[in-house]
Write a protein that holds these residues in place. Structure first.
Motif, PDB file in Angstrom:
ATOM      1  N   ASN A  12      20.503  34.313  41.009  1.00 14.88           N
ATOM      2  CA  ASN A  12      20.247  35.079  42.233  1.00 14.88           C
ATOM      3  C   ASN A  12      21.531  35.590  42.879  1.00 14.88           C
ATOM      4  O   ASN A  12      21.717  35.490  44.095  1.00 14.88           O
ATOM      5  CB  ASN A  12      19.442  34.235  43.227  1.00 14.88           C
ATOM      6  N   LEU A  14      22.544  38.694  43.103  1.00 15.71           N
ATOM      7  CA  LEU A  14      22.476  40.091  43.543  1.00 15.71           C
ATOM      8  C   LEU A  14      22.951  40.315  44.982  1.00 15.71           C
ATOM      9  O   LEU A  14      23.742  41.229  45.230  1.00 15.71           O
ATOM     10  CB  LEU A  14      21.072  40.659  43.323  1.00 15.71           C
ATOM     11  N   GLY A  52      16.670  46.225  38.785  1.00 15.16           N
ATOM     12  CA  GLY A  52      16.088  46.027  40.108  1.00 15.16           C
ATOM     13  C   GLY A  52      16.461  44.680  40.687  1.00 15.16           C
ATOM     14  O   GLY A  52      17.597  44.224  40.583  1.00 15.16           O
ATOM     15  N   ASP A  53      15.479  44.005  41.292  1.00 19.82           N
ATOM     16  CA  ASP A  53      15.715  42.727  41.956  1.00 19.82           C
ATOM     17  C   ASP A  53      16.091  41.601  40.992  1.00 19.82           C
ATOM     18  O   ASP A  53      16.587  40.567  41.425  1.00 19.82           O
ATOM     19  CB  ASP A  53      14.482  42.309  42.764  1.00 19.82           C
ATOM     20  N   GLY A  55      18.468  41.731  38.944  1.00 22.39           N
ATOM     21  CA  GLY A  55      19.918  41.689  39.030  1.00 22.39           C
ATOM     22  C   GLY A  55      20.615  41.601  37.685  1.00 22.39           C
ATOM     23  O   GLY A  55      20.162  42.146  36.685  1.00 22.39           O
TER      24      GLY A  55
END
Length: 99
Positions: A12, A14, A52-53, A55
């Protein structure tokens, strides 16, 4: 000589990447302007150029430095290191063969 800087992100990463990205890109652009950058970019977390999310899982920089110590020092000063994006950074000599 060229050196490969192979970095692995924390999970996580990003939001941390987004915050530190301008300073990270500025350093890469400096290498490019000096004619020392062979290639640089992130590893998308998904099999797509735009994850996208999801990452990214890390980054690769291949650039010219005077020595392994100089490459390691440059890598250690990366804004992504300061921001806690990377969990591991490996610096290795790189021999460009092709193309």
């Amino acid at each position: 000589m060229y050196y490969a800087i192979i970095s692995e992100d924390i999970e996580n990463s990003l939001p941390l990447r987004a915050e530190a990205r301008p300073a990270h890109i500025e350093r890469l652009n400096q290498l490019k302007a000096e004619g020392r950058l062979l290639v640089a970019g992130p590893h998308p977390a998904l099999d797509t150029l735009e994850p996208g999310d999801a990452g990214f899982t890390g980054s690769l920089v291949i650039a010219e430095f005077d020595s392994l110590d100089a490459a390691q020092s440059w890598a250690d000063a990366d804004p992504y290191v300061d921001a806690g994006v990377y969990q591991k950074v490996t610096v290795k000599p790189f021999k460009a063969v092709l193309p």
